[in-house]
Design an enzyme around this catalytic site. Sequence first.
Site, PDB file in Angstrom:
ATOM      1  N   LYS A  41       0.807  -1.211   0.000  1.00  0.00           N
ATOM      2  CA  LYS A  41       0.000   0.000   0.000  1.00  0.00           C
ATOM      3  C   LYS A  41       0.848   1.273   0.000  1.00  0.00           C
ATOM      4  O   LYS A  41       0.630   2.180  -0.802  1.00  0.00           O
ATOM      5  CB  LYS A  41      -0.901  -0.031   1.242  1.00  0.00           C
ATOM      6  CG  LYS A  41      -1.736   1.177   1.428  1.00  0.00           C
ATOM      7  CD  LYS A  41      -2.334   1.169   2.814  1.00  0.00           C
ATOM      8  CE  LYS A  41      -1.263   1.485   3.842  1.00  0.00           C
ATOM      9  NZ  LYS A  41      -1.809   1.629   5.194  1.00  0.00           N
ATOM     10  N   THR A  42       1.830   1.290   0.889  1.00  0.00           N
ATOM     11  CA  THR A  42       2.679   2.476   1.000  1.00  0.00           C
ATOM     12  C   THR A  42       3.399   2.740  -0.315  1.00  0.00           C
ATOM     13  O   THR A  42       3.504   3.875  -0.768  1.00  0.00           O
ATOM     14  CB  THR A  42       3.724   2.258   2.113  1.00  0.00           C
ATOM     15  OG1 THR A  42       3.053   1.745   3.264  1.00  0.00           O
ATOM     16  CG2 THR A  42       4.414   3.548   2.467  1.00  0.00           C
ATOM     17  N   ASP A 228      -4.908   8.211   3.601  1.00  0.00           N
ATOM     18  CA  ASP A 228      -4.432   6.882   3.992  1.00  0.00           C
ATOM     19  C   ASP A 228      -5.143   6.460   5.280  1.00  0.00           C
ATOM     20  O   ASP A 228      -5.652   7.305   6.011  1.00  0.00           O
ATOM     21  CB  ASP A 228      -2.910   6.945   4.211  1.00  0.00           C
ATOM     22  CG  ASP A 228      -2.297   5.557   4.288  1.00  0.00           C
ATOM     23  OD1 ASP A 228      -3.005   4.574   3.990  1.00  0.00           O
ATOM     24  OD2 ASP A 228      -1.107   5.457   4.644  1.00  0.00           O
ATOM     25  N   GLU A 229      -5.138   5.168   5.580  1.00  0.00           N
ATOM     26  CA  GLU A 229      -5.794   4.635   6.782  1.00  0.00           C
ATOM     27  C   GLU A 229      -7.233   5.147   6.889  1.00  0.00           C
ATOM     28  O   GLU A 229      -7.690   5.577   7.947  1.00  0.00           O
ATOM     29  CB  GLU A 229      -5.013   5.011   8.048  1.00  0.00           C
ATOM     30  CG  GLU A 229      -3.550   4.602   8.037  1.00  0.00           C
ATOM     31  CD  GLU A 229      -3.320   3.105   8.213  1.00  0.00           C
ATOM     32  OE1 GLU A 229      -4.315   2.340   8.258  1.00  0.00           O
ATOM     33  OE2 GLU A 229      -2.149   2.705   8.288  1.00  0.00           O
ATOM     34  N   GLN A 259      -8.624  -3.703   9.439  1.00  0.00           N
ATOM     35  CA  GLN A 259      -7.640  -3.105  10.332  1.00  0.00           C
ATOM     36  C   GLN A 259      -8.190  -1.876  11.043  1.00  0.00           C
ATOM     37  O   GLN A 259      -7.441  -1.048  11.550  1.00  0.00           O
ATOM     38  CB  GLN A 259      -6.372  -2.738   9.555  1.00  0.00           C
ATOM     39  CG  GLN A 259      -5.620  -3.958   9.067  1.00  0.00           C
ATOM     40  CD  GLN A 259      -4.309  -3.583   8.384  1.00  0.00           C
ATOM     41  OE1 GLN A 259      -3.397  -3.059   8.993  1.00  0.00           O
ATOM     42  NE2 GLN A 259      -4.225  -3.882   7.091  1.00  0.00           N
ATOM     43  N   ARG A 618       1.695  -7.802  11.399  1.00  0.00           N
ATOM     44  CA  ARG A 618       2.913  -6.968  11.404  1.00  0.00           C
ATOM     45  C   ARG A 618       4.139  -7.825  11.131  1.00  0.00           C
ATOM     46  O   ARG A 618       5.215  -7.338  10.815  1.00  0.00           O
ATOM     47  CB  ARG A 618       3.140  -6.271  12.760  1.00  0.00           C
ATOM     48  CG  ARG A 618       2.080  -5.308  13.265  1.00  0.00           C
ATOM     49  CD  ARG A 618       1.692  -4.285  12.263  1.00  0.00           C
ATOM     50  NE  ARG A 618       0.593  -4.776  11.430  1.00  0.00           N
ATOM     51  CZ  ARG A 618       0.295  -4.303  10.236  1.00  0.00           C
ATOM     52  NH1 ARG A 618       0.997  -3.348   9.704  1.00  0.00           N
ATOM     53  NH2 ARG A 618      -0.705  -4.798   9.536  1.00  0.00           N
TER      54      ARG A 618
END
Length: 735
Positions: A41-42, A228-229, A259, A618
């Site tokens: 994603k980043t 984002d998020e 998430q 993670r």
Amino acid sequence: MFSEPGINRSSMLDGLNAEQERAVTSTEGPVLVVAGPGSGKTRVLAHRVAYMIAERGVQPWHILAVTFTNKAAREMRERLERLIGPEQARKLTAGTFHSTCAKILRRDGHLIGIDPRFTIYDDGDQIDAVRQSLKALNLDPKQYGPRPILSRISKAKSQFIGPERFAEQTESYFEEIAARVYEQYQQILKRNRALDFDDLLGEALRLFEEQPDALRRYQEWYRYVLVDEYQDTNRVQYLLVKALTSEHRNLCVVGDPDQSIYGWRQADIRNILDFKRDFPEAAEVHLEMNYRSTSSIVEAADHVIRANTQRIQRRLRTENPPGDRIVIRESYDEGDEAQFVVSEIRRLARSGRYQFRDAAVMYRTNAQSRSIEEAFVRSEIPYQIIGSTRFYERAEIKDAMAILRLIANPSDTASLQRLIRNTRLGKGIGAKTMSQIDHWSYLTGQPAFVALAALDGRSHLAPPEVGSRAAKLLADVHATIARLHEESTRTHPSELFDRAVEMTGFAEQFRDTGDPELLDRWDNVLQLRNVLTSYDILPESEALQTFLEESALIADADTMDESGNQVTLITLHAAKGLEFPVVFLVGAEEGILPHARSMENDAQLEEERRLFYVGVTRTKERLYITHAFRRTVFGTPDVTVRSRFVDAIPKSLIESVNARPAARSALSNSGKPAAAAISRPVPVFKVGDRVFHDRFGDGRVAGVKPVSGDQEVTIDFKRHGQKRLLASLANLKLG
DNA sequence: TGGTTATTTGTTTTT
DNA sequence: CAAATAACCA
């Protein structure tokens, strides 16, 4: 050498899969990207921005990227630098909702009556303001806890509900109270020229609603908006984004419903649904291929999250090899758990396969970091704790910050009170005097500083009635602060700081003392000063303001140091967006994860499950999940139950369950004690035996229960009452 | 007023 | 258990 602009097409899209490429190249119009963990994603975000600039000729200053933390913003910019060069990357606007709104309000807040010098109130300041409100309303803070009231107010603010409207729709007696406090609270903030975190967003939205010209200016400026998020945005944040993009409609939101872990902060999952409603033409991209984790971890994560019913079912995929199995380990207590983590990390480091920096320990609550930290201190393995013992929450730092805040905004009464309480300058001014000032403020609607000005003969208002001695002292305070305030716009922050700590007598209390604790604190103050020096290069007129703003809005995750070789200790919430080769997920017990206070309803429980899922995902390679047989919470030890989330992981992916090394050998056959257990011999107990425990002292066995190759004994201790212990781990001696 | 001690109260998660 | 508040005394 950085690539030149005008870069060939392939380098922007290089190494992207089909879906990723679609996310990058759909630059016009609304786009919803649902990105699973580890799906790149980043990378996609950075490439998308780079692509817009390099291939579509979009000017970088027309792009606004809103991230969850400042660290994420920084990383985005760094990636961009590598793609299109620092020149261009610098012109992009990237920041959190809060910092972006703060900047907008400093510039244009005056249009809706906001003093550009406003102070940002943090959590502690907010609680103080609620306390004051309760006092002003003659309500007992014992009866109505400030904390619940504040969270109700915050909830209302997150939904863009002001005090008036809130008062109209109260549904309980508690809300009636909250409504009255809310109104009072806003008055206090207004009087202090302060905005709380929610106000930063809410007032920016109000600006957009009430000042169409200002909104148009920002719309024209930020023609492309990325969020984002997105799953963690609240109502106000959504409305802000909607307002900003309603004209050009170039909005790209990226998120993952699985998430979403900030429901308690009013993150509103409806924002995803409403996005589709408000932008029906939106393209939708799903990134599901996981590039981060081994397939064992991906599969485990998938099994965990599948249990959530309020969820769009989808499955995670990866092409990565299975890798190591997941280690699940039961420890005796939190000390043993911490010890296990430490020795396992040391073992991995010795093997040469991992460094300390590759490992992270994740927990549900900050309190859990204590026992872990103790083990790290003893082991001498370097570590960093994110959050928890926050630098800016130390008393001496808060005091120093209060002085700086007061200089920037003398109306900030919370800081004024702190100064008066804690420096020589305020010596002799007590609670009685302050409550008189308080009352004066209430009557006149003016901040306390104006009362001091009146006493100093610098205001046309009638001064408050205080004792003549106090009046003199208060006038002194006024003169000092007024002078520093006046100097502040033409003095470098560090120099201003030096003058301020001298003039207020703050520095004095640390001097000429052999007290090592005091010396330590002064050291912290100097550290703060050191941070200030980095603002000396900014123009004097705005340097202090910039420092205060940035320090108010730093997130825990922003403080992470990635340069050193050290283990990271972090809460699951703060770990969102990060990844580590080795992860220890500790305290996997009912009541902790899921947390006891989140087990009332399914929605909360599902959020806890997502939190667990975030922790698992993670991990790149090695995942350890630990739980303790017995945990001391609140000073009271209790036997625990393993978290239900652990049980959702298929056995085939697990390396070892209930590894209690000493336990297995304790009773080798037919209940007779093994002559030599691996570490130490464990006696067999029966009711009535007298025993001795290292910590609890003498006691008598009251009950015995056999458990898989071990005994759980109940003991009445003379001094500590009844305890249940596991024979193999408690190190009990027959007496 | 201010500093000390005794009691009591409570721990999710955070911009 | 330990931080925060309340009562207490100087």
